[in-house]
Structure formats: structure tokens, C-alpha cells
Design a protein around this motif. Structure first.
Motif, PDB file in Angstrom:
ATOM      1  N   LEU A  90       7.931  30.417  23.243  1.00 30.61           N
ATOM      2  CA  LEU A  90       6.500  30.495  22.689  1.00 30.61           C
ATOM      3  C   LEU A  90       6.579  29.181  21.883  1.00 30.61           C
ATOM      4  N   ALA A  91       8.407  29.264  21.446  1.00 24.75           N
ATOM      5  CA  ALA A  91       8.879  28.304  19.841  1.00 24.75           C
ATOM      6  C   ALA A  91       9.123  26.800  21.008  1.00 24.75           C
ATOM      7  N   LEU A  92       9.678  26.948  21.932  1.00 23.34           N
ATOM      8  CA  LEU A  92       9.697  25.989  23.362  1.00 23.34           C
ATOM      9  C   LEU A  92       8.386  24.898  23.429  1.00 23.34           C
ATOM     10  N   VAL A  93       7.505  26.106  23.869  1.00 22.87           N
ATOM     11  CA  VAL A  93       5.829  25.614  23.796  1.00 22.87           C
ATOM     12  C   VAL A  93       5.422  24.738  22.382  1.00 22.87           C
ATOM     13  N   ILE A  94       5.911  25.197  21.554  1.00 27.16           N
ATOM     14  CA  ILE A  94       5.461  24.430  20.374  1.00 27.16           C
ATOM     15  C   ILE A  94       6.338  23.226  19.769  1.00 27.16           C
ATOM     16  N   ALA A  95       7.709  23.284  20.405  1.00 28.41           N
ATOM     17  CA  ALA A  95       8.185  21.824  20.258  1.00 28.41           C
ATOM     18  C   ALA A  95       7.419  20.893  21.283  1.00 28.41           C
ATOM     19  N   VAL A  96       7.496  21.721  22.370  1.00 30.04           N
ATOM     20  CA  VAL A  96       6.668  20.284  23.671  1.00 30.04           C
ATOM     21  C   VAL A  96       5.476  20.122  22.869  1.00 30.04           C
ATOM     22  N   ASP A  97       4.613  20.918  22.109  1.00 35.55           N
ATOM     23  CA  ASP A  97       3.162  20.170  21.698  1.00 35.55           C
ATOM     24  C   ASP A  97       3.836  18.849  20.828  1.00 35.55           C
ATOM     25  N   MET A  98       4.762  19.762  19.879  1.00 40.10           N
ATOM     26  CA  MET A  98       5.394  18.551  18.531  1.00 40.10           C
ATOM     27  C   MET A  98       5.454  17.388  19.545  1.00 40.10           C
ATOM     28  N   ALA A  99       6.303  17.400  20.085  1.00 38.85           N
ATOM     29  CA  ALA A  99       6.682  15.577  20.798  1.00 38.85           C
ATOM     30  C   ALA A  99       5.133  15.386  21.074  1.00 38.85           C
ATOM     31  N   VAL A 100       4.443  15.709  21.999  1.00 38.99           N
ATOM     32  CA  VAL A 100       3.663  14.893  22.464  1.00 38.99           C
ATOM     33  C   VAL A 100       2.603  14.413  21.576  1.00 38.99           C
ATOM     34  N   VAL A 101       2.542  15.584  20.694  1.00 36.40           N
ATOM     35  CA  VAL A 101       1.823  14.901  18.920  1.00 36.40           C
ATOM     36  C   VAL A 101       2.245  13.992  18.613  1.00 36.40           C
ATOM     37  N   VAL A 102       3.589  13.574  18.336  1.00 38.97           N
ATOM     38  CA  VAL A 102       4.198  12.966  17.827  1.00 38.97           C
ATOM     39  C   VAL A 102       4.121  11.505  18.091  1.00 38.97           C
ATOM     40  N   ARG A 103       4.182  11.321  19.433  1.00 33.10           N
ATOM     41  CA  ARG A 103       4.458  10.300  20.527  1.00 33.10           C
ATOM     42  C   ARG A 103       2.828   9.377  20.457  1.00 33.10           C
ATOM     43  N   HIS A 104       1.664  10.691  20.848  1.00 27.78           N
ATOM     44  CA  HIS A 104      -0.035  10.518  20.590  1.00 27.78           C
ATOM     45  C   HIS A 104      -0.482   9.300  19.132  1.00 27.78           C
ATOM     46  N   MET A 105       0.712   9.896  18.002  1.00 24.37           N
ATOM     47  CA  MET A 105       0.112   9.614  17.284  1.00 24.37           C
ATOM     48  C   MET A 105       1.161   8.333  16.468  1.00 24.37           C
ATOM     49  N   ARG A 106       1.849   8.047  16.650  1.00 22.12           N
ATOM     50  CA  ARG A 106       2.456   6.806  17.410  1.00 22.12           C
ATOM     51  C   ARG A 106       2.878   6.026  17.950  1.00 22.12           C
ATOM     52  N   GLN A 107       1.706   6.035  19.160  1.00 19.14           N
ATOM     53  CA  GLN A 107       0.754   5.458  20.020  1.00 19.14           C
ATOM     54  C   GLN A 107      -0.070   4.283  19.334  1.00 19.14           C
TER      55      GLN A 107
END
Length: 88
Positions: free
Chosen positions: A50-67
Motif C-alpha cells: 500500500l505504501a508503494l502504491v501511495i508513493a507511485v500515486d504521489m509521484a504521478v500527482v506531483v508530475r501532473h501538478m508541475r505540468q
């Protein structure tokens, strides 16, 4: 599909997803460590996954926010026509 009824003040849910990740990641790590110390390897693995899934989701969210914002049609653009079912 655009319906033409989108609110003018609509906001992206990315910030909410980011803060949920910020809140959930420490809890998942805490659960993984706690269950590992208690000898519950199955629950520890589940919390670690679950922590791994959350970390990947956080990375995707940060990437989309920076776009940044993407093109959205303005109020002068009419709504798209809904797709028509195929005629027989």
C-alpha cells in the motif's frame, strides 16, 4: 465529454489527492513497520505494498501538478455533441 454545464470555478482534485497521499504514506509505513515488529509478515507486506502504491500515486500527482494547466475550451466554445448510436 463536455456538457456545457461545467462550473467556471472548477478546480483540479490533484491537491486533494496529494494531501491524502501525504497523510496516508506515513500511516502505511508505520503499519508495515509495526506489523513487521509484531511478526505479522502478511499484514506487513500488505502495508508495504500500500505504501508503494501511495508513493507511485504521489509521484504521478506531483508530475501532473508541475505540468500546469492544460488547454480548456472557453465559454464561447459550444458543448460537444453527444455521440449518436449506430443506426441499423
Amino acid at each position: 465529454m463536455r456538457t456545457g454545464s461545467e462550473p467556471r470555478t472548477a478546480r483540479s482534485p490533484l491537491r486533494a489527492r496529494f494531501w491524502l497521499c501525504v497523510w496516508g504514506l506515513p500511516w502505511a509505513i508505520f503499519g508495515a513497520v509495526l506489523f513487521a515488529l509484531l511478526g505479522q509478515s502478511g499484514w506487513a507486506a500488505a502495508c508495504a505494498a500500500l505504501a508503494l502504491v501511495i508513493a507511485v500515486d504521489m509521484a504521478v500527482v506531483v508530475r501532473h501538478m508541475r505540468q500546469g494547466a492544460h488547454y480548456q475550451p472557453g465559454p464561447d466554445v459550444p458543448p460537444y455533441q453527444p455521440p449518436r448510436p449506430p443506426s441499423r
